[in-house]
Design an enzyme around this catalytic site. Structure first.
Site, PDB file in Angstrom:
ATOM      1  CD  GLU A  60      46.452 -52.192 -52.053  1.00 37.49           C
ATOM      2  OE1 GLU A  60      45.657 -51.277 -52.326  1.00 37.49           O
ATOM      3  OE2 GLU A  60      46.597 -52.659 -50.894  1.00 37.49           O
ATOM      4  CG  HIS A 130      47.016 -40.416 -52.855  1.00 41.93           C
ATOM      5  ND1 HIS A 130      46.957 -40.143 -51.517  1.00 41.93           N
ATOM      6  CD2 HIS A 130      46.065 -41.345 -53.092  1.00 41.93           C
ATOM      7  CE1 HIS A 130      46.000 -40.870 -50.948  1.00 41.93           C
ATOM      8  NE2 HIS A 130      45.446 -41.614 -51.893  1.00 41.93           N
TER       9      HIS A 130
END
Length: 325
Positions: A60, A130
């Site tokens: 990321e 998540h």
């Protein structure tokens, strides 16, 4: 008009943005060959080629560092972080580079044509890695804009506005609604204003404020409250940074009460900033303390997700408590 779910509305916005400018590029983990983990970018690589819609390594910090470089040299960069929970390795690139690029160069350079898309929030039994809602972390950072849509129509119009805005934008997408939220969406190009809240329902007794997937929750609670004769004004904040203080203040001055609901934990969430500001702006108009209905101050659970979330029943009870204060 077409009946689209939230995913298809996002895909339509990306398609329009890529068609209008050959320097618009879309990239992230798995976004190219099969459209990403949720299929939001399906068909874009086939239509615009591998040079404009492509996969990145699973890193990321690298995705956003690369995006900053692209945007700095004139490309329109649309970067996807696969889950908002994974945005933290890129935190430095976002808050120390993207947000400050224009300021530290005296506007000689900027990364204003950067949009970061990422799915956020719970409701899919995703557990602690998540399901998070990290919008408050970025709301503390001058130089960014933070946008969260509630349905397909909003998603397309706000995403197109985000891509065309002259500032770096983080666009949080409520993944619980990706396929669950369906509505009429214009097939053509349109934009919705950033930094402007929307009054979804007018009322006189209490103002209910939320954003993203939590809008569905407070609307359901407002319907329950109406059966008790309580008139709720329902507002979608839409943009976290900059947020629309004027619209919220005007509503609270009318109703005398405010309830804010967010998915994120209670402590230091963006609801806290809203409560502090509205208390300052509307103190003499308040009939009761400002209420916050939020997630709990624990990691997002898997087995007890329904107990954790700020659902319509918790909001309904808070409405009654606030009105009867």
């Amino acid at each position: 008009m077409a009946q689209l779910n939230l995913l298809h509305a996002i895909n339509s916005a990306l398609d329009i943005a890529m068609a209008e400018n050959e320097r618009t590029v879309c990239f992230g983990e798995d976004v190219g060959h099969f459209g990403g983990v949720f299929r939001a970018t399906s068909g874009l690589q086939e239509k615009y080629g591998k040079a404009r819609c492509f996969n990145t390594p699973l890193v990321e910090q690298g995705i956003i560092g690369f995006a900053n470089g692209l945007a700095a040299q004139g490309s329109v960069a649309i970067a996807e972080i696969q889950f908002a929970d994974y945005i933290f390795p890129a935190f430095d690139q976002i808050v120390n580079e993207a947000a400050k690029f224009r300021y530290r160069t005296g506007n000689e350079f900027n990364v204003g044509k950067l949009t970061i898309r990422t799915p956020y929030g719970g409701g899919i039994a995703g557990g602690l890695y998540h399901s998070q809602s990290p919008e408050a972390y970025f709301a503390h950072t001058p130089g960014l804009k933070v946008v969260i849509p509630r349905n397909p129509y909003q998603a397309k119009g706000l995403l197109l506005a985000s891509i065309r805005d002259d500032n770096p934008v983080i666009f949080f997408e409520p993944k619980r609604l990706y396929r669950a939220s369906v509505g009429e969406v214009p097939e053509e190009d349109y934009q919705l204003p950033l930094g402007k809240a929307e009054v979804v329902q007018t009322g006189t007794d209490i103002t209910l404020l939320a954003w993203g997937a939590q809008m569905e929750i407070i609307e359901k609670a407002a319907q329950m409250a109406s059966n008790d004769g309580i008139s709720c004004e329902v507002i979608d904040l839409r943009t976290i940074l900059p947020w629309d203080i004027e619209t919220i203040s005007r509503s609270v001055m009318k109703t005398g009460r405010l309830l804010i609901s967010q998915e994120a934990p209670l402590t230091a969430g963006f609801a806290s900033e809203i409560a502090a500001t509205i208390q300052n702006e509307c103190f003499l108009h308040l009939e009761s303390p400002i209420a916050r209905v939020c997630g709990l101050d624990t990691p997002y659970p898997l087995a007890l997700e329904k107990e954790y979330v700020s659902d319509h029943l918790k909001v309904y009870e808070a409405i009654k408590k606030t009105v009867n204060f």
